[in-house]
Design a protein around this motif. Structure first.
Motif, mmCIF file in Angstrom:
data_model
loop_
_atom_site.group_PDB
_atom_site.id
_atom_site.type_symbol
_atom_site.label_atom_id
_atom_site.label_comp_id
_atom_site.label_asym_id
_atom_site.label_seq_id
_atom_site.Cartn_x
_atom_site.Cartn_y
_atom_site.Cartn_z
ATOM 1 N N GLU A 53 40.989 79.055 54.969
ATOM 2 C CA GLU A 53 41.781 79.971 53.817
ATOM 3 C C GLU A 53 41.137 80.293 52.765
ATOM 4 N N THR A 54 40.095 79.180 52.239
ATOM 5 C CA THR A 54 39.271 79.470 50.958
ATOM 6 C C THR A 54 38.424 80.256 51.204
ATOM 7 N N HIS A 55 37.875 80.607 52.453
ATOM 8 C CA HIS A 55 36.546 81.596 52.814
ATOM 9 C C HIS A 55 37.149 82.716 53.010
ATOM 10 N N ILE A 56 38.572 83.030 53.413
ATOM 11 C CA ILE A 56 39.085 84.171 53.723
ATOM 12 C C ILE A 56 39.441 84.915 52.144
ATOM 13 N N GLU A 57 39.850 83.936 51.342
ATOM 14 C CA GLU A 57 40.038 84.437 50.025
ATOM 15 C C GLU A 57 38.973 85.089 49.517
ATOM 16 N N VAL A 83 36.075 86.972 58.113
ATOM 17 C CA VAL A 83 36.221 88.627 58.429
ATOM 18 C C VAL A 83 37.327 89.045 58.584
ATOM 19 N N LEU A 84 38.109 88.378 59.839
ATOM 20 C CA LEU A 84 39.159 88.890 60.627
ATOM 21 C C LEU A 84 40.414 88.615 59.507
ATOM 22 N N GLY A 85 40.421 87.377 58.888
ATOM 23 C CA GLY A 85 41.488 86.915 58.302
ATOM 24 C C GLY A 85 41.604 88.007 56.913
#
Length: 502
Positions: A53-57, A83-85
């Protein structure tokens, strides 16, 4: 102006794209190489709470800051998860998603499921993810990068840079499931396949034509493909070529895989033989196709390939090919058994093996079955599941059959437990007969595993009968209705039954 957001795989940051970014900028494109939280940028250190979630943000925040109408997001390896998130949350901002030598994660999939390093996978699985004192995975050493993907083509200085700048990966980024709403499903996509890492366009076409049904989505006209003849890190081994491919992908170019729009998927087409209808009984995960008999009869257990999506309907035991085999052997006096096992992903072979063993136990305990005369018949990627039975054949196992099998993990299948390698276990098979149906129009990588197996079998003088189908394709029972293929099925079935009934 096209803008590229470049998100790399584990242990790396924006620095890994240096040469690619320079080439893209020279072409006039905007380029944003991403260093995700904890991956080397001291301004954004990681902690025990750093997760997917951190990396998606991280990616969402960057996309929000870009003032451009056409944003192409590129995900390499693990990078496809954030990337998909991000695309799922900002679908209106994304013009195209590029899968750079990456998997096809779905909603609920953690990146851990496709981590090729078995030691890391086992460590995180057994630890339940992470602990307060152990929340990072250290990067590989120079001679260990191969465990994460082919290093073919990487120059020595680039490999040294990879060693020097690699950063520990927060464990939570691997273990937290990806959550997708489906909002990004309509975004055009491009797959860039690095052939030295095991996948090429021919393999994609095989999967679409005769593989697990979920791959038919790859025949969508919005999906294109490119190949690069290099290993898993093309940004280091082929930066100029990769930059050119990304520009072409942004322009909508790429090879299209086709499938007849109104045609039934290959796995749902009719079986190539007309066989008499026999009684069929469902017991748990297995179906029994029963002969007309007044005493216990031998059984043939048909083991499907995969991976197959867990929500796919109908399930494999209801596919015409397996039903056809089950009915055919029943018409000839044996109990045909079709089953569903849980090979949902490449990391699931151990679980699938347990399912097969449990099904065999259930079959042997049935009073209508002669439990001392059983054959196992493996198809496609289910062929790897034969390894355990070849390694230690029980006395009641009278034959192992294989049809267009995969007999060693393919390149890039690092998540498969090394135990599932029939070529390494056939030397322990003793006098167990093996009936192998080999198709002439097989994908080269799969054909190579068959030849490896046959070579090993020859060295130990194993009892292997080969049924050749020179003009047969993978999955020929529903796609090649010819005299040659019908004869091959009949010959293989009667050979197996000969070992059971003789």
């Amino acid at each position: 102006m096209t803008v590229f957001v470049l998100v790399s795989g584990p242990f790396t940051g924006g620095w890994v794209w240096r040469e690619v970014a320079a080439r893209l900028r020279e072409s006039g494109a905007g380029v944003y190489p991403v260093t995700l939280t904890g991956m080397g940028d001291q301004r954004r250190p990681a902690g025990p709470d750093t997760d997917l979630e951190t990396h998606i943000e991280d990616v969402v925040r960057l996309v929000d800051e870009i003032d451009a109408p056409d944003v192409v997001v590129v995900g390499h390896d693990y990078g496809i998860h954030p990337v998909l998130g991000a695309a799922d949350r900002r679908p209106e901002r994304i013009a195209r998603i590029v899968y750079l030598d990456a998997g096809m994660p779905q909603d609920g999939d953690p990146a851990l499921a496709v981590v090729p390093d078995q030691a890391v996978r086992e460590r995180l699985s057994h630890a339940g993810g992470q602990t307060a004192d152990d929340w990072r995975i250290l990067p590989p050493q120079r001679d260990e990068w191969q465990r994460w993907g082919s290093t073919e083509g990487i120059p020595a200085d680039a490999l040294a840079r990879l060693d020097r700048l690699a950063a520990p990966q927060p464990s939570g980024t691997f273990t937290q499931p990806l959550r997708l709403s489906g909002a990004a499903a309509a975004i055009p996509a491009t797959g860039v396949l690095c052939t030295a890492n095991g996948t090429d366009i021919a393999m994609v076409e095989l999967l679409v034509a005769s593989g697990p049904p979920q791959y038919r989505a790859l025949a969508d006209p919005r999906v294109g493909f490119f190949e690069i003849a290099t290993g898993h890190w093309p940004m280091l081994s082929r930066p100029d070529e990769l930059a050119g491919v990304l520009l072409r992908a942004a322009a909508g170019e790429g090879h299209r895989v086709t499938a007849a729009p109104d045609e039934r998927p290959a796995h749902l087409r009719p079986f190539l033989l007309d066989v008499p209808e026999q009684p069929r009984e469902r017991v748990g995960r297995i179906d029994l196709h029963l002969p007309d008999a007044d005493r216990p009869r031998p059984a043939v257990v048909f083991v499907h390939g995969g991976p197959v999506a867990p929500d796919l309907r109908p399930t494999p035991r209801d596919w015409p090919s397996y039903v056809g085999y089950g009915q055919y052997v029943a018409s000839l006096g044996a109990v045909g058994v079709t089953l569903d096992h849980r090979l949902y992903g490449l990391a699931d072979y151990a679980r699938a093996a347990e399912d097969v063993a449990a099904a065999v136990g259930l079959v042997r305990a049935d009073p209508r079955v002669d439990g001392e005369r059983v054959a196992l018949w493996f198809f496609s990627a289910g062929g790897l599941l034969s390894a355990d039975w070849l390694a230690a054949p029980p006395p009641w196992l009278r034959c192992v059959a294989m049809t267009y099998p995969v007999l060693a993990p393919l390149p890039g299948w690092g998540v498969v437990d090394p135990r599932f390698r029939p070529a390494a276990t056939v030397s322990s098979s003793g006098e167990l007969p093996v009936v192998l149906t080999r198709v002439g129009l097989e994908h080269a990588a799969i054909a190579a595993t068959v030849e490896e197996f046959l070579s090993a079998a020859g060295n130990c003088e194993a009892d292997v009968e080969v049924v050749d189908v020179p003009l047969g394709h993978h999955g020929f029972e529903t796609v090649d209705h010819t005299g040659q293929t019908r004869d091959a099925v009949d010959r293989a079935v009667r050979s197996v039954l000969g070992h059971l009934l003789g």
